[in-house]
Design an enzyme around this catalytic site. Structure first.
Site, PDB file in Angstrom:
ATOM      1  CG  ASN A   1      -7.522  -2.630  -6.020  1.00  0.00           C
ATOM      2  OD1 ASN A   1      -6.589  -3.372  -5.713  1.00  0.00           O
ATOM      3  ND2 ASN A   1      -7.921  -1.652  -5.215  1.00  0.00           N
TER       4      ASN A   1
ATOM      5  CG  ASP B   1      -2.031   0.956   1.155  1.00  0.00           C
ATOM      6  OD1 ASP B   1      -2.272   1.493   0.065  1.00  0.00           O
ATOM      7  OD2 ASP B   1      -2.688   1.197   2.190  1.00  0.00           O
TER       8      ASP B   1
HETATM    9  C1  FPP Z   1      -2.084   0.025  -3.258  1.00  0.00           C
HETATM   10  O1  FPP Z   1      -1.565   1.342  -3.210  1.00  0.00           O
HETATM   11  C2  FPP Z   1      -1.509  -0.663  -4.392  1.00  0.00           C
HETATM   12  C3  FPP Z   1      -2.208  -1.309  -5.361  1.00  0.00           C
HETATM   13  C4  FPP Z   1      -3.681  -1.388  -5.378  1.00  0.00           C
HETATM   14  C5  FPP Z   1      -1.520  -1.934  -6.495  1.00  0.00           C
HETATM   15  C6  FPP Z   1      -0.302  -2.704  -6.111  1.00  0.00           C
HETATM   16  C7  FPP Z   1       0.352  -3.152  -7.340  1.00  0.00           C
HETATM   17  C8  FPP Z   1       1.678  -3.188  -7.519  1.00  0.00           C
HETATM   18  C9  FPP Z   1       2.685  -2.863  -6.496  1.00  0.00           C
HETATM   19  C10 FPP Z   1       2.195  -3.668  -8.820  1.00  0.00           C
HETATM   20  C11 FPP Z   1       2.069  -5.160  -8.801  1.00  0.00           C
HETATM   21  C12 FPP Z   1       3.019  -5.745  -9.649  1.00  0.00           C
HETATM   22  C13 FPP Z   1       3.529  -6.968  -9.463  1.00  0.00           C
HETATM   23  C14 FPP Z   1       4.523  -7.408 -10.426  1.00  0.00           C
HETATM   24  C15 FPP Z   1       3.172  -7.879  -8.329  1.00  0.00           C
HETATM   25  P1  FPP Z   1      -2.526   2.560  -3.508  1.00  0.00           P
HETATM   26  O2  FPP Z   1      -2.557   2.784  -4.973  1.00  0.00           O
HETATM   27  O3  FPP Z   1      -3.866   2.312  -2.908  1.00  0.00           O
HETATM   28  O4  FPP Z   1      -1.769   3.715  -2.786  1.00  0.00           O
HETATM   29  P2  FPP Z   1      -2.416   4.957  -2.045  1.00  0.00           P
HETATM   30  O5  FPP Z   1      -3.173   4.404  -0.863  1.00  0.00           O
HETATM   31  O6  FPP Z   1      -1.233   5.774  -1.637  1.00  0.00           O
HETATM   32  O7  FPP Z   1      -3.302   5.653  -3.024  1.00  0.00           O
END
Ligand code: FPP
Length: 254
Positions: free
Chosen positions: A76, A28
């Protein structure tokens, strides 16, 4: 437990009994990481995917046999299409790269957990191909939770058990905790001992809700793209100091 010099820094050497067999990570904070740099959210996901690749190496070095990362939840899909597409592209890139660079990845068994039905056909094909190719690798099993939701996983499991009861191959009193565990995507794997959530949020967000019944939780203020070996070792050190009793009164390590 002792400290030894490792790659220019001090690294905690843990006895096996203090080391988690299965770590779950909620990756996250990518969006906030990008925003702080005046960049689009997709830039944060790209950095997050890089942190994930590094994490797998760190876990392998630390002899952690199972790692589950939350890459994309059943909720998501509500994000802007551009962001969803960017995350799916990062996953495609990882699956291709892991398939092509066999030498570097020879110790990694990759599994995708989640409801893969709604994913694009080419992505499903890449997943099946990599799972098949890596299924015999024994260093670490990396579960990528993709279109995953803990409640959704339980619905799938209960439906499958209900079907078996309807067919007459299972009776209701044969439904046990073990049978439910064996009906989940993580069947045959140990439950997570440690769940790490960076970014300062204090929630489980529908991640491994059945499997996390006795997990230790470590919440950290770092944003996911900045999570590296140092942060992993901090979490492992915190875990090693916890007293796990599993409902008993004596301190025990699993
Ligand atoms: C949450 O942070 C993150 C996600 C929903 C996506 C996670 C995906 C990756 C790290 C890429 C995956 C790739 C591989 C190869 C496994 P957020 O976007 O909710 O962050 P925020 O809370 O700061 O908005």
């Amino acid at each position: 437990m002792g400290l030894s010099l490792y790659k220019g820094g001090y690294r905690l050497i843990m006895e096996e009994k203090n080391r988690p067999k299965h770590i779950g990570i909620i990756m996250d904070g990518n969006g906030r990481w990008a925003k702080k740099r005046g960049m689009p959210r997709t830039f944060g996901h790209k950095a997050g995917a890089k942190a994930f690749r590094e994490l797998v190496k760190h876990c392998l070095e630390r002899k952690i046999p199972y790692l589950t990362v939350y890459a994309f939840s059943t909720e998501n899909w509500k994000r802007p299409q551009e962001e969803v597409d960017a995350i799916m592209k990062l996953l495609r890139d990882y699956l291709d790269e892991a398939f092509q660079h066999e030498d570097e990845n020879k110790d990694i068994c990759v599994k995708v957990i989640g409801s893969t039905g709604p994913l694009a056909p080419d992505l499903r094909e890449k997943i099946a191909r990599l799972e098949e190719k890596t299924k015999g690798n024994t260093g670490i099993t990396v579960n990528i939770a993709l279109n995953y939701g803990g409640r959704d996983e339980l619905v799938h499991a209960f439906r499958s058990l209900a079907e078996q009861i309807k067919e007459g191959s299972l009776s209701p009193d044969q439904v046990t905790e073990d049978l439910i565990s064996d009906s989940l995507y993580t069947a045959g794997q140990p439950d997570p001992d440690l769940i790490i959530r960076p970014s300062g949020e204090l929630r489980l967000s529908n991640f491994l809700i059945w499997q996390a019944a006795y997990a230790e939780f470590v919440f950290m203020d770092v944003l996911w793209p900045d999570f590296g070996a140092k942060e992993l070792d901090q979490a492992l050190e915190e875990y090693a100091g916890r007293s796990r009793r599993f409902g008993d009164i004596t301190a025990a390590k699993s």
